[in-house]
Design an enzyme around this catalytic site. Structure first.
Site, PDB file in Angstrom:
ATOM      1  N   HIS A   1      56.319  -8.322  -9.251  1.00 30.51           N
ATOM      2  CA  HIS A   1      56.166  -9.357  -8.224  1.00 30.51           C
ATOM      3  C   HIS A   1      56.238 -10.754  -8.833  1.00 30.51           C
ATOM      4  O   HIS A   1      56.900 -11.652  -8.297  1.00 30.51           O
ATOM      5  CB  HIS A   1      54.831  -9.189  -7.494  1.00 30.51           C
ATOM      6  CG  HIS A   1      54.819  -8.112  -6.476  1.00 30.51           C
ATOM      7  ND1 HIS A   1      55.688  -8.075  -5.405  1.00 30.51           N
ATOM      8  CD2 HIS A   1      54.026  -7.012  -6.342  1.00 30.51           C
ATOM      9  CE1 HIS A   1      55.450  -7.015  -4.662  1.00 30.51           C
ATOM     10  NE2 HIS A   1      54.440  -6.344  -5.211  1.00 30.51           N
TER      11      HIS A   1
ATOM     12  N   GLN B   1      52.740 -12.745  -3.530  1.00 29.66           N
ATOM     13  CA  GLN B   1      52.605 -12.003  -2.276  1.00 29.66           C
ATOM     14  C   GLN B   1      51.850 -12.774  -1.209  1.00 29.66           C
ATOM     15  O   GLN B   1      51.833 -12.367  -0.050  1.00 29.66           O
ATOM     16  CB  GLN B   1      51.912 -10.660  -2.529  1.00 29.66           C
ATOM     17  CG  GLN B   1      52.764  -9.667  -3.314  1.00 29.66           C
ATOM     18  CD  GLN B   1      52.033  -8.368  -3.543  1.00 29.66           C
ATOM     19  OE1 GLN B   1      51.207  -8.260  -4.451  1.00 29.66           O
ATOM     20  NE2 GLN B   1      52.320  -7.370  -2.725  1.00 29.66           N
TER      21      GLN B   1
ATOM     22  N   GLY C   1      45.920  -4.103  -6.202  1.00 33.60           N
ATOM     23  CA  GLY C   1      46.316  -5.342  -6.842  1.00 33.60           C
ATOM     24  C   GLY C   1      47.067  -6.236  -5.877  1.00 33.60           C
ATOM     25  O   GLY C   1      47.668  -5.768  -4.906  1.00 33.60           O
TER      26      GLY C   1
ATOM     27  N   CYS D   1      53.650  -0.308  -1.783  1.00 33.80           N
ATOM     28  CA  CYS D   1      53.529  -1.745  -2.029  1.00 33.80           C
ATOM     29  C   CYS D   1      52.992  -2.438  -0.787  1.00 33.80           C
ATOM     30  O   CYS D   1      53.423  -2.151   0.336  1.00 33.80           O
ATOM     31  CB  CYS D   1      54.892  -2.322  -2.406  1.00 33.80           C
ATOM     32  SG  CYS D   1      54.883  -4.101  -2.707  1.00 33.80           S
ATOM     33  N   LEU D   2      52.055  -3.361  -0.989  1.00 31.03           N
ATOM     34  CA  LEU D   2      51.503  -4.112   0.137  1.00 31.03           C
ATOM     35  C   LEU D   2      52.575  -4.890   0.881  1.00 31.03           C
ATOM     36  O   LEU D   2      52.476  -5.092   2.087  1.00 31.03           O
ATOM     37  CB  LEU D   2      50.427  -5.080  -0.360  1.00 31.03           C
ATOM     38  CG  LEU D   2      49.175  -4.472  -0.998  1.00 31.03           C
ATOM     39  CD1 LEU D   2      48.232  -5.581  -1.451  1.00 31.03           C
ATOM     40  CD2 LEU D   2      48.471  -3.534  -0.038  1.00 31.03           C
TER      41      LEU D   2
ATOM     42  N   HIS E   1      53.583  -3.165 -11.903  1.00 35.45           N
ATOM     43  CA  HIS E   1      53.957  -3.422 -10.518  1.00 35.45           C
ATOM     44  C   HIS E   1      53.721  -4.888 -10.168  1.00 35.45           C
ATOM     45  O   HIS E   1      54.578  -5.541  -9.556  1.00 35.45           O
ATOM     46  CB  HIS E   1      53.143  -2.508  -9.587  1.00 35.45           C
ATOM     47  CG  HIS E   1      53.533  -2.607  -8.143  1.00 35.45           C
ATOM     48  ND1 HIS E   1      54.270  -1.637  -7.498  1.00 35.45           N
ATOM     49  CD2 HIS E   1      53.267  -3.557  -7.213  1.00 35.45           C
ATOM     50  CE1 HIS E   1      54.457  -1.985  -6.234  1.00 35.45           C
ATOM     51  NE2 HIS E   1      53.850  -3.152  -6.033  1.00 35.45           N
ATOM     52  N   GLU E   2      52.558  -5.413 -10.555  1.00 31.56           N
ATOM     53  CA  GLU E   2      52.255  -6.812 -10.251  1.00 31.56           C
ATOM     54  C   GLU E   2      53.152  -7.752 -11.057  1.00 31.56           C
ATOM     55  O   GLU E   2      53.544  -8.821 -10.558  1.00 31.56           O
ATOM     56  CB  GLU E   2      50.779  -7.117 -10.535  1.00 31.56           C
ATOM     57  CG  GLU E   2      49.785  -6.229  -9.796  1.00 31.56           C
ATOM     58  CD  GLU E   2      50.046  -6.122  -8.305  1.00 31.56           C
ATOM     59  OE1 GLU E   2      50.566  -7.085  -7.697  1.00 31.56           O
ATOM     60  OE2 GLU E   2      49.741  -5.066  -7.735  1.00 31.56           O
TER      61      GLU E   2
END
Length: 222
Positions: free
Chosen positions: A181, A96, A91, A135-136, A177-178
């Protein structure tokens, strides 16, 4: 986040009238090691955004709701997909890549392909589970995060159609999680104990200083 590909189903996606079955994760599994079936060439020619990482102030800003659903919104979502694939992610939230709009894209490596979620809101939570997330925007670090295991989400699709969906397991965690963000939050904010947070920050600082990301099976992050 990441998990081992243990044979568990990963969709966790149900209509609001479906029955949610109980699930036991076992001892702190990791959130994803699904094979990377799709690549950035899937949508060749589209813009590839720069991924924002920890320390970038844009990651701490809460996004604003999408009010209008013109064609430009679909173009934005499509342009985020190459960054998602290049980063080997499941995702990717708009924040981000420096976009302060309340949407994210994801791809579960299934026949449905990339999907876009707009203006998501969690309206119900059930049970809890601990998974080790990555996490990215915090590359190389994995933290055991406790979250609700089942959630009901109110959202809109890319055309503005309103939906209510029930999610569990990996899909529930992906959405949460998204959403963190989109609310200006990161994994560190999920660690309530100050000492544990300091240890996590120290571990990540060491990764930055040494440039050494832990090796092992290549896995996907949220």
């Amino acid at each position: 986040g990441e998990c081992r590909n243990s044979g568990r189903r990963t969709r966790g996606f149900r209509s609001v009238n479906s029955t949610i079955h109980s699930h036991s994760y076992g001892p702190t599994p990791r959130l994803d090691s699904l094979p990377k079936l799709l690549g950035a060439t899937k949508l060749s020619g589209m813009q590839n955004f720069a991924l924002r990482t920890f320390g970038d102030p844009v990651l701490k800003v809460k996004t604003v709701d999408v009010i209008e659903f013109p064609g430009e919104l679909a173009k934005l979502a499509d342009s985020m997909i190459p960054t998602l694939y290049d980063s080997n992610g499941l995702g990717l939230a708009a924040t981000q890549v420096g976009i302060q709009k309340r949407l994210f894209v994801y791809d579960m490596d299934d026949d449905n392909g990339p999907q876009t979620v707009v203006n998501p809101v969690i309206v119900e939570e059930k049970d809890t589970a601990v998974y080790e997330e990555g996490c990215l925007s915090i590359p190389g670090l994995y933290l055991a995060i406790e979250r609700p295991d089942k959630v009901t989400v109110q959202m809109q699709d890319i055309e503005g159609n309103e939906k209510i969906i029930e999610l569990d397991e990996l899909m529930a965690r992906l959405f949460q999680h998204e959403l963190d963000h989109l609310n200006g939050g990161l994994m560190f904010d999920r660690i309530l104990d100050d000492d544990e947070r300091k240890v996590a920050m120290s571990e990540y600082n060491n990764i930055l200083l040494t440039g050494q990301i832990p090796t092992g099976q290549r896995t996907k992050r949220l």
